[in-house]
Design a protein around this motif. Structure first.
Motif, short mmCIF file in Angstrom:
data_model
loop_
_atom_site.label_atom_id
_atom_site.label_comp_id
_atom_site.label_asym_id
_atom_site.label_seq_id
_atom_site.Cartn_x
_atom_site.Cartn_y
_atom_site.Cartn_z
N ASN A 177 0.81 -1.21 0.00
CA ASN A 177 0.00 0.00 0.00
C ASN A 177 0.85 1.27 0.00
O ASN A 177 0.45 2.29 -0.54
CB ASN A 177 -0.94 0.00 1.21
N LEU A 178 2.02 1.20 0.61
CA LEU A 178 2.92 2.36 0.60
C LEU A 178 3.48 2.61 -0.79
O LEU A 178 3.62 3.76 -1.22
CB LEU A 178 4.06 2.15 1.60
N LYS A 179 3.78 1.55 -1.50
CA LYS A 179 4.32 1.71 -2.86
C LYS A 179 3.29 2.37 -3.78
O LYS A 179 3.67 3.09 -4.71
CB LYS A 179 4.74 0.36 -3.42
N LEU A 180 2.02 2.15 -3.51
CA LEU A 180 0.99 2.77 -4.33
C LEU A 180 1.01 4.29 -4.21
O LEU A 180 0.57 5.00 -5.11
CB LEU A 180 -0.40 2.23 -3.93
N GLN A 181 1.51 4.78 -3.07
CA GLN A 181 1.53 6.23 -2.84
C GLN A 181 2.63 6.93 -3.63
O GLN A 181 2.66 8.16 -3.68
CB GLN A 181 1.70 6.51 -1.35
N PHE A 182 3.54 6.18 -4.22
CA PHE A 182 4.61 6.80 -5.00
C PHE A 182 4.05 7.59 -6.19
O PHE A 182 4.71 8.50 -6.70
CB PHE A 182 5.59 5.75 -5.53
N GLU A 217 3.30 15.90 -2.92
CA GLU A 217 4.68 15.64 -2.52
C GLU A 217 4.76 15.08 -1.10
O GLU A 217 5.53 14.15 -0.83
CB GLU A 217 5.50 16.94 -2.61
N GLN A 218 3.97 15.66 -0.18
CA GLN A 218 4.01 15.21 1.21
C GLN A 218 3.58 13.75 1.34
O GLN A 218 4.09 13.02 2.19
CB GLN A 218 3.11 16.10 2.07
N THR A 219 2.65 13.33 0.50
CA THR A 219 2.22 11.92 0.52
C THR A 219 3.35 11.01 0.09
O THR A 219 3.61 9.97 0.70
CB THR A 219 0.99 11.74 -0.38
N ARG A 220 4.03 11.38 -0.97
CA ARG A 220 5.14 10.56 -1.45
C ARG A 220 6.27 10.53 -0.43
O ARG A 220 6.89 9.48 -0.20
CB ARG A 220 5.64 11.10 -2.81
N LEU A 221 6.54 11.67 0.19
CA LEU A 221 7.57 11.71 1.23
C LEU A 221 7.21 10.83 2.40
O LEU A 221 8.04 10.08 2.93
CB LEU A 221 7.77 13.15 1.70
N SER A 274 13.11 9.51 -10.53
CA SER A 274 12.70 10.50 -11.54
C SER A 274 11.64 11.45 -11.00
O SER A 274 11.09 12.26 -11.77
CB SER A 274 12.17 9.78 -12.79
N ASP A 275 11.34 11.38 -9.72
CA ASP A 275 10.31 12.24 -9.12
C ASP A 275 10.69 13.71 -9.31
O ASP A 275 11.86 14.09 -9.19
CB ASP A 275 10.18 11.92 -7.63
N PRO A 276 9.71 14.58 -9.58
CA PRO A 276 10.03 16.00 -9.78
C PRO A 276 10.53 16.70 -8.52
O PRO A 276 11.18 17.74 -8.61
CB PRO A 276 8.68 16.60 -10.23
N SER A 277 10.25 16.13 -7.36
CA SER A 277 10.68 16.74 -6.10
C SER A 277 12.06 16.21 -5.69
O SER A 277 12.26 15.01 -5.56
CB SER A 277 9.67 16.44 -5.00
N GLU A 278 13.00 17.11 -5.51
CA GLU A 278 14.35 16.69 -5.08
C GLU A 278 14.32 16.12 -3.67
O GLU A 278 15.09 15.21 -3.34
CB GLU A 278 15.32 17.87 -5.15
N GLU A 279 13.43 16.64 -2.83
CA GLU A 279 13.33 16.12 -1.46
C GLU A 279 12.89 14.67 -1.46
O GLU A 279 13.37 13.85 -0.67
CB GLU A 279 12.37 16.97 -0.63
N VAL A 280 11.96 14.34 -2.35
CA VAL A 280 11.52 12.95 -2.48
C VAL A 280 12.69 12.09 -2.96
O VAL A 280 12.89 10.97 -2.47
CB VAL A 280 10.33 12.86 -3.47
N SER A 302 20.77 14.47 -15.94
CA SER A 302 20.23 15.48 -15.02
C SER A 302 20.50 15.18 -13.56
O SER A 302 20.76 16.11 -12.77
CB SER A 302 18.72 15.64 -15.25
N ARG A 303 20.44 13.90 -13.19
CA ARG A 303 20.56 13.56 -11.77
C ARG A 303 21.58 12.47 -11.48
O ARG A 303 21.68 12.01 -10.34
CB ARG A 303 19.20 13.13 -11.22
N GLY A 304 22.30 12.03 -12.50
CA GLY A 304 23.24 10.94 -12.28
C GLY A 304 24.25 11.26 -11.19
O GLY A 304 24.52 10.44 -10.30
#
Length: 730
Positions: A449-454, A459-463, A496-502, A542-544
């Motif tokens: 169920n947590l993986k579904l939130q990805f 953003e707060q949900t994914r975090l 690949s998430d748009p949020s760097e914090e994530v 971009s993020r490597g």
């Protein structure tokens, strides 16, 4: 044919369509009952004829006449009506199925008759329901005496609740008010303990919060607030008793393990003992059907209606404290429902969601499968699928109050068609989580169920989902890694998430998983990471650097680079990617402070370990000529680097190679190559170093890098290094 106890006039007027005439006839019935009050047989004959010939009649006018006459009979009998409740209550219960529909009957007389009977029945229930024991109720001789006392009560909740549960899903506004008035009345009766049956009507009352009529919403809020206060009272009382029990156990035996000082539910054996004690001593058992209530709340947390969500969240906060072993079973579903609300537009909802998330994480963190308290939920007595014989009157000590219910009835009629009644929701409250393999908490389902939130938009949900996985992995890594392939794939996609914090949190979790894996698991992780970069080259560009540097902060740098080099050696089919990957790894190794230990190890070529590390990296770095040359400079293998310059002369110098050479010259001025610049002061010891630098100088076009390197070499040339250059021998 048996003669009627009523005169023809009374019979005719009781079935008349006019309310006033039925009322006059009912007064005649009241007089007749008063006259025969001392004769039990005569009263029974009157009641039975009213029930059989009028209440059970197909004629609605006769039914109304029978109902109002039963009300008149009850008035005439007064307190003595208790002797006849065994024949009065059954038809009344049957009428409850129909009485709600009479609330908005077109005839005012019908509504008045319903209200009179309803008020009288409520008065009887309130005064006698939980205390009176009828001497006329018969039982089989083999039944237990305590059971006899319970079954003789004047009002049976277990028989009433199924009817109430069917009506609670009505869309008729008058019937909704009527249902709530009965619930409020029964809840106010001392000792009746309606809270035990809360799951049977809680779902319906919560739905009333979205009714279009203000007074229905207000009554629903008030009713829910009353039950919420009772639950809080139960919670506090159980907590106090739990602390007292804990202190007693510690006093009796300091060497035994005890339950923690938070609220716990008793096991099924203790339930049986307490139930037995309650039957024999009259002490109420403080128990709720926690599992069914929590199940209902979870469904409403996902509602699209804000007030319903807010109410369900507020209740859930209380239940996390009051019923920990139950809530722990529902954690996968609670997480799935609550996390999407962490960034809700309504501050109250988001605040409640964050509080639930925080308390739930604490609950799971403190949960131990070795000291868990097993909970065996008791089924509802009103559930037709169960055959339990537990007493419906068990429950909490109710507040004794002489006040009548505060929810009022309304007789206001509205136009428009009556909506079809909603089907009886037998599914609500029965989708209960059960322990698996003796454990209350399901790690696997929670992770799923947590993986579904990805994929959640917030953003707060994914975090929060990643923070949950970090917590679960730290607590039980083996259980989280049971499905490693699946979770690794999902976590790598999250890079690949748009949020760097994530992304930062995702990398922390990936590093944690890799750290706790064996060598094979670590190899699989690195291989999947490189495969991701190979498929998504935009991510690599971009993020490597960010991804590799962050992983190296948490992981063993040498092991990380050694494993990547080993895998890249196998990339013969896609040399372009291997070259690009090596170029990135090389720049990271030169520029990142996290790589200090790796650079020092590479300079230890006099050790077997250093030689093996350099050889593995060099073979892989050979996918990129400039990267391999840079690696040789880092390892101080200057002779090898100078020999590589001869190879460069045979290659087609591409623009990409010139760009990399330009970067290398700029990097030579970085802190990572401080030792190299100092070695220029000792040309006799490092003659091949000068040859390497002059070789680069000759390969570069005249550019900023060319000027930079020339300045550096001119500074060193004043030392007369040419005199110490090694002479070529024939």
């Amino acid at each position: 044919m048996k003669t009627s106890v009523f005169s023809p006039t009374v019979i005719r007027e009781l079935t008349d369509k006019t309310y006033d005439r039925r009322k006059v006839a009912a007064l005649e019935v009241e007089s007749l009952v008063k006259q025969n009050k001392e004769s039990r047989e005569q009263v029974i004959d009157i009641i039975q004829e009213l029930v059989n010939d009028f209440v059970y009649s197909d004629s609605p006018h006769a039914q109304c006449g029978g109902l109002i006459s039963l009300a008149a009979t009850a008035i005439a009998l007064g307190a003595s009506v208790a002797e006849y409740l065994d024949i009065v209550v059954p038809p009344i219960l049957l009428c409850l199925d129909r009485r709600g529909r009479l609330a908005d009957d077109k005839e005012q007389s019908v509504r008045n008759g319903r209200e009179i009977l309803d008020r009288i029945i409520k008065d009887i229930v309130y005064e006698l329901a939980a205390t009176y024991v009828s001497p006329y109720h018969h039982h089989d001789v083999e039944e237990n005496r305590q059971q006899e006392q319970e079954e003789k009560k004047a009002f049976s909740l277990s028989k009433f609740i199924p009817i109430l549960r069917r009506h609670v899903y009505t869309s008729n506004p008058f019937e909704r008010i009527y249902v709530m008035s009965w619930i409020s009345l029964l809840d106010s009766v001392p000792g009746l303990d309606l809270v035990w049956y809360l799951p049977d009507f809680l779902d319906g009352i919560i739905r009333y919060l979205t009714d279009t009529r203000h007074h229905i919403r207000a009554n629903a809020r008030l009713l829910l607030a009353q039950f919420f206060q009772e639950i809080q009272f139960i919670s506090r009382q159980n907590e106090d008793e739990g602390v007292a029990m804990l202190q007693k156990q510690r006093t009796n035996n300091n060497n035994k393990d005890v339950f923690n000082n938070e609220t716990t539910l008793v096991s099924s054996t203790q339930d049986d003992q307490q139930n037995k004690k309650a039957r024999t001593t009259g002490t109420p058992v403080k128990q709720l059907q926690y599992d069914r209530i929590v199940d209902i709340l979870i469904q409403h947390i996902s509602s699209t209606k804000e007030e319903i969500q807010r109410t369900a969240l507020q209740w859930m906060i209380e239940f996390i404290a009051a019923a920990k072993p139950v809530v722990i079973q529902f954690t996968p579903r609670i997480v799935h429902a609550v996390l999407p609300l962490l960034e809700h537009s309504v501050p109250t909802i988001s605040s409640f969601a964050m509080e639930i998330n925080r308390h739930l994480q604490k609950l799971v963190l403190n949960y131990s499968s070795t000291t868990q308290t097993i909970v065996n939920p008791v089924p509802s007595l009103s559930d037709p699928s169960t055959t339990t014989t537990l007493s419906p009157e068990k429950g909490i000590t109710k507040k004794v109050s002489s006040e009548k219910p505060t929810i009022t009835m309304t007789t206001k009629t509205t136009g428009g068609p009556i909506l079809l009644r909603r089907a009886y929701r037998s599914d609500i409250g029965h989708n209960i989580m059960r322990p698996k393999n003796g454990e209350l908490f399901d790690y696997s389902l929670t992770v799923t169920n947590l993986k579904l939130q990805f994929l959640n938009e917030h953003e707060q949900t994914r975090l929060a989902s990643l923070e949950w996985l970090l917590l679960l992995h730290k607590k039980a890594p083996n259980k989280v890694l049971a499905s490693m392939d699946s979770i690794l794939s999902d976590l790598l996609k999250t890079l690949s998430d748009p949020s760097e914090e994530v992304v930062y949190r995702d990398l922390e979790l990936l590093a944690q998983i890799a750290n706790d894996s064996d060598d094979d698991g670590f190899y699989i992780f690195v291989k999947k990471l490189l495969l991701l970069f190979e498929k998504d080259k935009r991510l690599l560009e971009s993020r490597g650097s960010l991804i590799i540097r962050q992983l190296c902060i948490h992981l063993d740098v040498e092991k990380m680079y050694f494993t990547m080099a080993t895998i890249l050696l196998q990339k013969d089919q896609d040399t372009r990617f291997a070259s690009m990957m090596v170029q990135n790894l090389n720049i990271i190794m030169i520029t990142s402070s996290e790589m200090n230990c790796l650079r020092k190890q590479l300079r230890s070529l006099d050790t077997k370990h250093g030689q093996q590390l350099f050889l593995t990296l060099f073979q892989s770095w050979s996918h990129n000529a400039i990267a391999a040359f840079s690696l040789s400079l880092i390892a101080q293998a200057y002779e090898l680097a100078s020999n590589m310059l001869q190879v460069f002369a045979e290659l087609d110098i591409t623009v990409n190679m010139l760009i990399q050479l330009d970067q290398l010259v700029q990097l030579l001025e970085s802190p990572a190559f401080t030792y190299l610049r100092l070695q220029l002061l000792e040309p006799d010891r490092y003659p091949y170093l000068f040859k390497c630098l002059y070789g680069i100088f000759m390969l570069l076009p005249q550019s900023s890098a060319f000027s930079t390197l020339r300045s550096r070499l001119n500074s060193a040339s004043s030392l007369g290094f040419l005199h110490v250059m090694p002479k070529r021998t024939n």
